[in-house]
Design a protein around this motif. Structure first.
Motif, PDB file in Angstrom:
ATOM      1  N   GLU A 194       0.758  -0.856   0.206  1.00 38.79           N
ATOM      2  CA  GLU A 194      -0.495   0.053   0.282  1.00 38.79           C
ATOM      3  C   GLU A 194       0.895   1.934   0.170  1.00 38.79           C
ATOM      4  N   ALA A 195       1.879   1.213   1.022  1.00 42.03           N
ATOM      5  CA  ALA A 195       2.705   2.290   0.802  1.00 42.03           C
ATOM      6  C   ALA A 195       3.401   2.554  -0.842  1.00 42.03           C
ATOM      7  N   ARG A 196       3.674   1.577  -1.416  1.00 37.11           N
ATOM      8  CA  ARG A 196       4.503   1.403  -2.339  1.00 37.11           C
ATOM      9  C   ARG A 196       3.477   2.560  -4.047  1.00 37.11           C
ATOM     10  N   ARG A 197       2.424   1.739  -3.501  1.00 33.75           N
ATOM     11  CA  ARG A 197       1.046   1.945  -4.112  1.00 33.75           C
ATOM     12  C   ARG A 197       0.820   3.289  -4.600  1.00 33.75           C
ATOM     13  N   ARG A 198       1.061   4.229  -2.889  1.00 36.39           N
ATOM     14  CA  ARG A 198       0.584   6.001  -2.767  1.00 36.39           C
ATOM     15  C   ARG A 198       1.651   6.072  -3.128  1.00 36.39           C
ATOM     16  N   GLY A 199       3.147   5.627  -3.285  1.00 37.02           N
ATOM     17  CA  GLY A 199       4.191   6.736  -3.330  1.00 37.02           C
ATOM     18  C   GLY A 199       4.942   7.447  -1.581  1.00 37.02           C
ATOM     19  N   GLY A 200       4.354   6.739  -0.974  1.00 37.82           N
ATOM     20  CA  GLY A 200       4.698   6.224   0.619  1.00 37.82           C
ATOM     21  C   GLY A 200       5.988   5.917   1.123  1.00 37.82           C
ATOM     22  N   THR A 201       6.341   5.520   2.270  1.00 37.18           N
ATOM     23  CA  THR A 201       7.678   4.602   2.691  1.00 37.18           C
ATOM     24  C   THR A 201       6.447   4.355   4.094  1.00 37.18           C
ATOM     25  N   LEU A 202       7.180   3.115   3.745  1.00 37.30           N
ATOM     26  CA  LEU A 202       6.602   2.318   5.032  1.00 37.30           C
ATOM     27  C   LEU A 202       7.683   1.806   6.282  1.00 37.30           C
ATOM     28  N   HIS A 203       7.385   2.875   7.604  1.00 40.23           N
ATOM     29  CA  HIS A 203       7.961   3.314   8.099  1.00 40.23           C
ATOM     30  C   HIS A 203       7.629   1.972   9.416  1.00 40.23           C
ATOM     31  N   LEU A 204       8.781   1.845  10.231  1.00 38.54           N
ATOM     32  CA  LEU A 204       8.263   1.109  11.162  1.00 38.54           C
ATOM     33  C   LEU A 204       9.121   1.767  12.978  1.00 38.54           C
ATOM     34  N   LEU A 205       8.286   2.196  14.303  1.00 34.32           N
ATOM     35  CA  LEU A 205       8.796   2.009  14.970  1.00 34.32           C
ATOM     36  C   LEU A 205       8.853   0.997  16.148  1.00 34.32           C
ATOM     37  N   LEU A 206      10.095   0.547  16.327  1.00 29.78           N
ATOM     38  CA  LEU A 206      10.275  -0.583  17.356  1.00 29.78           C
ATOM     39  C   LEU A 206      10.483  -0.233  18.848  1.00 29.78           C
ATOM     40  N   LEU A 207       9.600  -0.545  19.232  1.00 28.75           N
ATOM     41  CA  LEU A 207      10.013  -0.143  20.942  1.00 28.75           C
ATOM     42  C   LEU A 207      10.144  -1.882  21.813  1.00 28.75           C
ATOM     43  N   ASP A 208      11.448  -1.493  21.752  1.00 29.37           N
ATOM     44  CA  ASP A 208      12.261  -2.658  22.507  1.00 29.37           C
ATOM     45  C   ASP A 208      12.988  -1.987  24.326  1.00 29.37           C
ATOM     46  N   VAL A 209      11.882  -2.867  24.517  1.00 33.00           N
ATOM     47  CA  VAL A 209      12.067  -2.687  25.771  1.00 33.00           C
ATOM     48  C   VAL A 209      12.537  -4.497  26.237  1.00 33.00           C
TER      49      VAL A 209
END
Length: 222
Positions: free
Chosen positions: A142-157
């Motif tokens: 979906e991110a590629r289709r709309r010309g955006g980027t997929l970001h990951l926010l990783l909570l490392d606890v």
């Protein structure tokens, strides 16, 4: 991995846009993912994370790591949290009915809500347990289709912090499920530390509990 202190005293961090591959460039090498490590800064980390208007952001981490708490406090814009869906169903079902009975319906409702949010074309922040790789693949497409980027926010606890978070909210997961989540989360964190993100993910941010607590805004530009 890009682990610098360039942003240690800033109040906001704007993530660089990763160029999306067009139809004629689909077979070309994708740009290297951007990884920002905001751990071990004793709270001296950005107060805001800003993404492009068509980007998608996935917040992932162990059960009890604080994903829903962070989303409720900091997200400005559309957010899709499976916990919100479960809470709505919990309020509408008899207290004696075990969650396992209606869990498939909760998941179906969650993904239906996610699909509606994606169809708007706007930036969306999504809660992800980290064990469903097909969800990230869907969001990457979906991110590629709309010309955006997929970001990951990783909570490392730590597992101890996550278990304490489960006790604090009065809701936990089975030992088997927690181990499954723990292995999946550890793999994601280790991959991010090597700069080897899951296919389709253009960028990632590693957060510890202090960095997550410092965040006051997660939003989209434009």
């Amino acid at each position: 991995m890009n682990r610098t202190t360039a942003y240690a005293t800033t109040t906001g961090l704007a993530l660089p846009k990763q160029p999306a591959a067009g139809a004629r460039e689909a077979c070309a090498p994708l740009p290297s993912p951007v990884v920002r490590d905001l751990r071990d800064r004793a709270g001296r980390s950005p107060h805001a994370l800003l993404f492009g208007p068509h980007d998608l952001v996935v917040i992932t981490g162990l059960p009890g790591s604080g994903k829903s708490t962070l989303m409720r406090r900091a997200v400005r814009g559309r957010r899709i949290d499976s916990q919100d869906t479960r809470d709505r169903w919990d309020r509408g079902t008899p207290s004696w009915l075990p969650y396992a009975i209606y869990r498939p319906l909760v998941r179906l409702a969650h993904y239906a809500g996610l699909r509606r949010a994606l169809r708007t074309g706007e930036g969306v922040v999504v809660h992800d347990c980290g064990t469903q790789a097909w969800v990230r693949a869907w969001l990457a497409r979906e991110a590629r289709r709309r010309g955006g980027t997929l970001h990951l926010l990783l909570l490392d606890v730590t597992p101890e912090q996550a278990l304490a978070g489960q006790r604090a909210r009065g809701r936990g997961v089975s030992r088997y499920a927690f181990l499954r989540h723990r292995h999946a989360a550890a793999r994601l964190v280790h991959r991010a530390e090597r700069g080897d993100l899951p296919r389709g993910c253009g960028a990632a941010i590693l957060l510890d509990r202090a960095a997550a607590n410092t965040l006051r805004r997660i939003g989209f530009t434009g």
